[in-house]
Design a protein around this motif. Structure first.
Motif, PDB file in Angstrom:
ATOM      1  N   MET A 153     -32.466 -44.513 -13.713  1.00  0.00           N
ATOM      2  CA  MET A 153     -30.753 -44.002 -13.725  1.00  0.00           C
ATOM      3  C   MET A 153     -29.810 -43.352 -13.611  1.00  0.00           C
ATOM      4  O   MET A 153     -29.649 -43.079 -12.707  1.00  0.00           O
ATOM      5  CB  MET A 153     -30.250 -44.311 -15.896  1.00  0.00           C
ATOM      6  N   LEU A 154     -30.943 -41.994 -13.139  1.00  0.00           N
ATOM      7  CA  LEU A 154     -30.570 -41.140 -12.394  1.00  0.00           C
ATOM      8  C   LEU A 154     -30.393 -41.277 -10.941  1.00  0.00           C
ATOM      9  O   LEU A 154     -29.674 -41.201 -10.175  1.00  0.00           O
ATOM     10  CB  LEU A 154     -31.292 -40.298 -12.931  1.00  0.00           C
ATOM     11  N   ARG A 155     -31.245 -42.018 -10.205  1.00  0.00           N
ATOM     12  CA  ARG A 155     -31.268 -42.424  -9.020  1.00  0.00           C
ATOM     13  C   ARG A 155     -30.879 -43.788  -8.816  1.00  0.00           C
ATOM     14  O   ARG A 155     -29.500 -43.869  -7.755  1.00  0.00           O
ATOM     15  CB  ARG A 155     -32.408 -43.049  -9.548  1.00  0.00           C
ATOM     16  N   ARG A 156     -29.932 -44.189 -10.367  1.00  0.00           N
ATOM     17  CA  ARG A 156     -28.427 -45.473  -9.900  1.00  0.00           C
ATOM     18  C   ARG A 156     -27.576 -44.916  -9.881  1.00  0.00           C
ATOM     19  O   ARG A 156     -26.896 -45.189  -8.957  1.00  0.00           O
ATOM     20  CB  ARG A 156     -28.618 -46.246 -11.131  1.00  0.00           C
ATOM     21  N   GLN A 157     -27.384 -44.144 -10.811  1.00  0.00           N
ATOM     22  CA  GLN A 157     -26.249 -43.161 -10.909  1.00  0.00           C
ATOM     23  C   GLN A 157     -26.188 -42.053  -9.507  1.00  0.00           C
ATOM     24  O   GLN A 157     -24.957 -42.353  -8.748  1.00  0.00           O
ATOM     25  CB  GLN A 157     -26.227 -41.677 -11.824  1.00  0.00           C
ATOM     26  N   ALA A 160     -28.198 -39.062 -24.376  1.00  0.00           N
ATOM     27  CA  ALA A 160     -28.978 -39.397 -22.760  1.00  0.00           C
ATOM     28  C   ALA A 160     -29.932 -40.481 -22.615  1.00  0.00           C
ATOM     29  O   ALA A 160     -30.184 -41.021 -23.919  1.00  0.00           O
ATOM     30  CB  ALA A 160     -30.290 -38.243 -23.043  1.00  0.00           C
ATOM     31  N   TYR A 161     -30.132 -41.176 -21.551  1.00  0.00           N
ATOM     32  CA  TYR A 161     -31.288 -42.373 -21.401  1.00  0.00           C
ATOM     33  C   TYR A 161     -32.674 -41.626 -21.951  1.00  0.00           C
ATOM     34  O   TYR A 161     -32.585 -40.277 -22.058  1.00  0.00           O
ATOM     35  CB  TYR A 161     -31.469 -42.333 -20.461  1.00  0.00           C
TER      36      TYR A 161
END
Length: 319
Positions: free
Chosen positions: A247-251, A238-239
């Motif tokens: 990173m969640l927003r990026r994904q 996990a990050y």
């Protein structure tokens, strides 16, 4: 570097019979010697009485020393266990045959001392388990190939193959496995990126390849301790918390872009099909301006996030 030597020892059952017979002989000698002792009122000792004293002394000494020394040579080995034999500092071999055995009573009982996790000295046993063991690594915080902080953990299944290397080449093979497992995992984590848009191997998408690389890395590092790796896999990836939301927003953005691309491709195909069918069946003849208006309306309907509200045109196409 030590190498394991296989050695065979005597079965313990015949030697146990010898110990029983020797004990019985010593007891018989003590009894016979006691019966030969002179009475208290006879001051002069005869030859028989001297022999009785000798038998009594020899019997007591033999009973105290002989069986006790022989009993020190007995040991048992369970399935998937081994016993390393050291005689006055000299490595004589390793016994892998299961069962009840007897060997030289002067073989060492331990391989010296080591320091445990609490800093206390403990004796190193010469009896080794050859069974497979599992090491569940702790969650480590490292940087991947791109410098992103991630959390990673692994599980390693290992066993001892060379008992001589495990005893003589490292101080504590169990601690050595744990330390090298953490080091190998950190190295593998920095070799690959967590995720990537290209076709390169990543930690998230190529679990099998990463696990194979981790197993190979561990096999090289633990060969010195006589340890082989049966399996090594990631159990957590996990990050790090400080970049997890970003990173969640990026994904999510990448997923939205990919979905929009599919929607636009489908919408263009449907618009082209609609115009082609209208022209082929001569349903209506549209000039370039009306064609552009229809394309615009269809694209809005097909690509919009919400349902389009129909508007009835009671006039002509130009009103």
């Amino acid at each position: 570097m030590a190498a394991e030597k296989s050695v065979r020892v005597k079965s313990g059952w015949p030697m146990l019979f010898v110990v029983v017979v020797l004990t019985a002989v010593c007891v018989a000698a003590i009894i016979a010697g006691a019966m030969m002792l002179p009475p208290e009122d006879m001051p002069v000792a005869t030859g028989t009485e001297v022999l009785g004293v000798v038998l009594l002394v020899v019997g007591i000494v033999a009973l105290c020393v002989g069986p006790f020394v022989l009993l020190m040579g007995f040991f048992t080995i369970q399935p998937n266990q081994a016993r390393v034999l050291i005689l006055f500092g000299d490595y004589r071999g390793t016994v892998r045959d299961e069962g009840f055995h007897w060997a030289n009573p002067f073989y060492s009982r331990s391989a010296g001392t080591t320091v445990d996790a609490n800093g206390k000295p403990t004796a190193r046993s010469l009896r080794l388990s050859l069974r497979a063991r599992t090491y569940n690594g702790e969650h480590l915080k490292v940087n991947d190939k791109n410098g992103n902080p991630i959390e990673i953990a692994d599980v390693v299944v290992w066993r001892i193959e060379d008992t001589a290397k495990a005893i003589f080449d490292v101080d504590d093979y169990s601690s050595y496995v744990h330390t090298q497992s953490e080091t190998a995992l950190r190295h593998v984590a920095t070799t690959y990126a967590y995720d990537s848009d290209s076709d390169e191997i990543t930690l998230r998408s190529n679990i099998e390849e990463v696990s194979a690389a981790l197993k190979e890395e561990l096999s090289v590092r633990l060969e010195k301790a006589g340890v082989v790796i049966d399996d090594a896999r990631l159990t957590h990836l996990a990050y790090a918390p400080e970049i997890a939301q970003a990173m969640l927003r990026r994904q999510q953005a990448e997923a939205v872009i990919a979905a929009r691309e599919k929607i636009v491709q489908g919408a263009v195909s449907m618009v082209d099909m609609a115009l082609s069918e209208l022209a082929a069946k001569h349903v209506v003849d549209l000039d370039d301006e009306r064609r552009a208006a229809m394309v615009s309306n269809l694209m809005v309907v097909l690509c919009g996030d919400s349902e389009a509200q129909p508007v009835l045109n009671t006039g002509t196409l130009y009103q």
